[in-house]
Each structure stands twice: as structure tokens, then as C-alpha cells.
Design an enzyme around this catalytic site. Sequence first.
Site, PDB file in Angstrom:
ATOM      1  CB  ILE A 166      58.620 111.745  25.840  1.00 16.69           C
ATOM      2  CG1 ILE A 166      59.432 111.408  24.587  1.00 16.69           C
ATOM      3  CG2 ILE A 166      59.524 112.290  26.936  1.00 16.69           C
ATOM      4  CD1 ILE A 166      59.903 112.616  23.803  1.00 16.69           C
ATOM      5  CG  PHE A 185      50.425 121.117  26.059  1.00 18.47           C
ATOM      6  CD1 PHE A 185      51.182 121.043  27.221  1.00 18.47           C
ATOM      7  CD2 PHE A 185      49.951 122.357  25.646  1.00 18.47           C
ATOM      8  CE1 PHE A 185      51.464 122.182  27.964  1.00 18.47           C
ATOM      9  CE2 PHE A 185      50.218 123.507  26.371  1.00 18.47           C
ATOM     10  CZ  PHE A 185      50.979 123.420  27.536  1.00 18.47           C
ATOM     11  CE  LYS A 199      45.981 112.803  22.932  1.00 19.61           C
ATOM     12  NZ  LYS A 199      46.237 113.805  21.896  1.00 19.61           N
ATOM     13  N   PRO A 244      59.015 106.525  20.886  1.00 21.99           N
ATOM     14  CG  PRO A 244      60.861 107.108  22.170  1.00 21.99           C
ATOM     15  CD  PRO A 244      60.445 106.809  20.764  1.00 21.99           C
ATOM     16  CE  LYS A 261      49.687 110.663  24.926  1.00 24.11           C
ATOM     17  NZ  LYS A 261      50.863 111.005  24.152  1.00 24.11           N
ATOM     18  CG  ASN A 270      55.406 119.091  14.634  1.00 25.26           C
ATOM     19  OD1 ASN A 270      55.470 120.201  15.152  1.00 25.26           O
ATOM     20  ND2 ASN A 270      55.928 118.017  15.195  1.00 25.26           N
TER      21      ASN A 270
HETATM   22  O1  C5P Z   1      49.443 111.463  21.691  1.00 28.12           O
HETATM   23  P1  C5P Z   1      49.612 112.921  21.463  1.00 28.12           P
HETATM   24  O2  C5P Z   1      50.812 113.249  20.623  1.00 28.12           O
HETATM   25  O3  C5P Z   1      48.425 113.657  20.991  1.00 28.12           O
HETATM   26  O4  C5P Z   1      49.883 113.471  22.950  1.00 28.12           O
HETATM   27  C1  C5P Z   1      50.270 114.770  23.169  1.00 28.12           C
HETATM   28  C2  C5P Z   1      51.034 114.878  24.464  1.00 28.12           C
HETATM   29  O5  C5P Z   1      51.962 113.812  24.603  1.00 28.12           O
HETATM   30  C3  C5P Z   1      51.880 116.127  24.491  1.00 28.12           C
HETATM   31  O6  C5P Z   1      51.993 116.538  25.832  1.00 28.12           O
HETATM   32  C4  C5P Z   1      53.206 115.648  23.941  1.00 28.12           C
HETATM   33  O7  C5P Z   1      54.287 116.484  24.366  1.00 28.12           O
HETATM   34  C5  C5P Z   1      53.292 114.254  24.510  1.00 28.12           C
HETATM   35  N1  C5P Z   1      54.012 113.297  23.658  1.00 28.12           N
HETATM   36  C6  C5P Z   1      55.211 112.786  24.057  1.00 28.12           C
HETATM   37  N2  C5P Z   1      55.857 111.842  23.292  1.00 28.12           N
HETATM   38  C7  C5P Z   1      55.313 111.411  22.146  1.00 28.12           C
HETATM   39  C8  C5P Z   1      54.084 111.941  21.720  1.00 28.12           C
HETATM   40  C9  C5P Z   1      53.454 112.877  22.491  1.00 28.12           C
HETATM   41  O8  C5P Z   1      55.721 113.194  25.110  1.00 28.12           O
HETATM   42  N3  C5P Z   1      55.951 110.520  21.410  1.00 28.12           N
END
Ligand code: C5P
Length: 396
Positions: free
Chosen positions: A305, A322, A336, A303, A340, A208
Site C-alpha cells: 500500500i 514504518f 526500505k 499489494p 518504497k 500479527n
Molecule cells: O515491507 P514492510 O512491511 O517491512 O514495510 C513496512 C511499511 O510498509 C509500513 O509503513 C507498512 O504500513 C507499509 N506496508 C504497506 N503495505 C504492505 C506492506 C507494508 O503499506 N503490503
Amino acid sequence: MLAGKRVTLIIGGGIAAYKCLDLIRQLRRAGAQVTPVLTRAATEFVTPLSVAALAGEQVYQHLFDLKDEAEMGHIQLSRQSDLLVVAPATANMMAKMAGGHADDLATTLLLATDKPILIAPAMNVRMWEHRATQRNLAQLRADGVGVIGPDSGDMACGEFGPGRMAEPAAILATIVAKLRSGPLAGKRILVTSGPTHEPIDPVRYIANRSSGAQGTALAEALRDLGAEVVFVTGPATVPPPQGVTLHQIETAREMLDAVEAALPVDAAIFAAAVADWRVENASDQKLKKTKQGAPELVFAQNPDILATVAAHPKRPTLVVGFAAETEQVIAHAQAKLARKGCDWIVANDVSPATGIMGGAENAVHLISHAGVEEWPRLPKQEVAQRLAACIAKALS
Ligand code: C5P
């Protein structure tokens, strides 16, 4: 980073001494003043002239050098620095330190000092693994001496295993951590940054547009407030910050492993743009054009994270995510935050028209359970400094 700090660098007699030239440059670039001390054996590997030229200071070598004693006595020399670093610390030097010997300038300074000491051992693997060296190491640790490395790998002597001196960047990060001061001194903070790369085959991957700029600026701002920063980054386009513990990974699963290995931390900031999907049927060989047409890629979910750490038995006190959105920024970010299980979400609009992704500025909303704060559009460094100040307040 190290402005106003003075480091006495004692260079021991090993082939890794050549890396100290780079360490001196990195220390000076970080703002430190370096007082170099060479053992007799060290002068077989690096010359006093090159060390003095890079340090921009006189090199000290001999205990009975009257000129040195007239200008500065060895007791004063042993205490004028904030930290004494021995690199490379040979087996012999470690033995002498553990035994309290003082038979040359370097060992005398180490015995006379009242300042913290850090050693970066480097030696042949058998010498490192020898009971005597391990006994000396345990003694030095018990005496409060900090130890960095050694690393494992190919050695100059042709053998393989632990014994290589830690890289100068890692030594610098440890020095910064030891000398830190500020509201985040004593706090350990994890920052993820950059994109992840998910392989399709050995030469192609899914990625990306994340540059890593915001995560890097944040790591620097936290470091400058005195935090020990563990920085886990994908292949970013901006160079990684100095003075942090750096883990470079490619895939989301590697990022998760590095993040879990870094726990416990006081706060974890997830600025990385992690790929949601990886190619489950990634090929071991480069995919070829065939008459059957385009290859079918099967996707598997990576996963999460952030969510994993937010629900972890070793959950940090503060977990910050973020949210890069292209529409309904606040509503999506609030959802979110709940989904999360994090404490704050830093939300931004990354529609192409904003120029934020890969750009120099950011316009964010800080969303917490207490409400929504709208911040003005600012350079990413300033967003980072504001956020670091909020983190310092939350952890105080
Ligand atoms: O779900 P989304 O990707 O929009 O969420 C963004 C946040 O989740 C960011 O802080 C990103 O670093 C974290 N993230 C993560 N692992 C993933 C997807 C997103 O830690 N697989």
C-alpha cells in the site's frame, strides 16, 4: 479536542433524534459545551429533560419564551456558538432553511447566525430523493451549509436506502474537522494502523501482534494539531481515536481500497502492520480435518500500500512509512526508504526482548534522505507528538 468550543445543537423532529443524546455525550466528552435547541416536533421524540441532563445546560425551545429573551436574546443565542449543528435535519427543516423561513426558534437562530452551519439530514428515502429536497440540498450547499450524510441502510419506516442520519461518531469527526485550529488546520492526513487479517476460511485467519497503539496515538496527535485525519485501521486491540474519519477494514486489499478512496491527502502515514501474504486458496467453508492430512495453503503477495501511494498520480506531499525490524534496523530501514519511494521511515526494533510490539513505549529512528535521527525510548503518545510536530513543520 473541542475544549473551549461551543456548539449549538438544534434537534429536529425525526426518529433519529434519539441519536442526538449520544451525540451530546460525545461532544461533551470531547470537551465542547453544548447549547441544545429543540423544535416542537423534536419533543415528540426526545424529552427536554433528558437533553438538558446530558447537555448540562438549559434547553431552548420557544421563540417567545420571555425568560430566554430576558436572559439571552435570540440574536445573541444565534452567535454565541462556534458552530450550529442541525441533527436530524428533516425534509421540512431543510426546506425552511433553503427558503429563509424564521417561524420558530430553531429557524430564527439559523437565519440570524453569522457562524458556520452543519446539517445531518435524516428522512424517508423517497423524501430524500424527492426533487424538492434535492433542490433544497443544492441551495443549502450553495449557501455554504455543511452536510454530513445521510447514510444508506435499513430505515425505521421499513424502507431501505439513503436517509439514515449519520452516526454520532461521524458527526463528531466532522464537527472536529470544522472547528480545528493549530499548525495542521486545513491539512488532510491519512493514517493506516493496526494489523490486517487475511482469511484462511470463514473462521480462521492470519494476523500479527500489532495493537494499533502507535497509529492511534499518531492520529490523535495529528488531530490535536488541527489536521483532518482519515484513519484506516485493521482489527486493532486499542479503541480507535475519536474525532477522525474512521474506516475499519480487515484485509490488506480492503485497506488499499480505503486508502486510495481517501486520496488526495497532504500527508500519508503508514503505521499499519500489513500482512505481506494472503491465502490465495482461502476456503468458503470451514476446513475440516481429513485423512489426507494438513490442508495446503497457497500464498499470494498482498499489494504494497505504501509503495502504491508513493508512486501514485495523486501522491501526497509527504509519505511516511514504518519499518518494524528485528535486526540491522537502520540498514534495513534505509533500504526500505529507497525501495518504497517514501520520504521518511520511522524505524523501530520489534525484537520480543524490546517489548515494543503491543507495548506502551517505542524507541525509533527517523530516517529521511537527509540522514538518521535517533530518538530516545518514549511512551508511544510522545513519539506520536514528536512525529506530528515534524509533519507539521514539513507541511508548513
Ligand atoms: O515491507 P514492510 O512491511 O517491512 O514495510 C513496512 C511499511 O510498509 C509500513 O509503513 C507498512 O504500513 C507499509 N506496508 C504497506 N503495505 C504492505 C506492506 C507494508 O503499506 N503490503
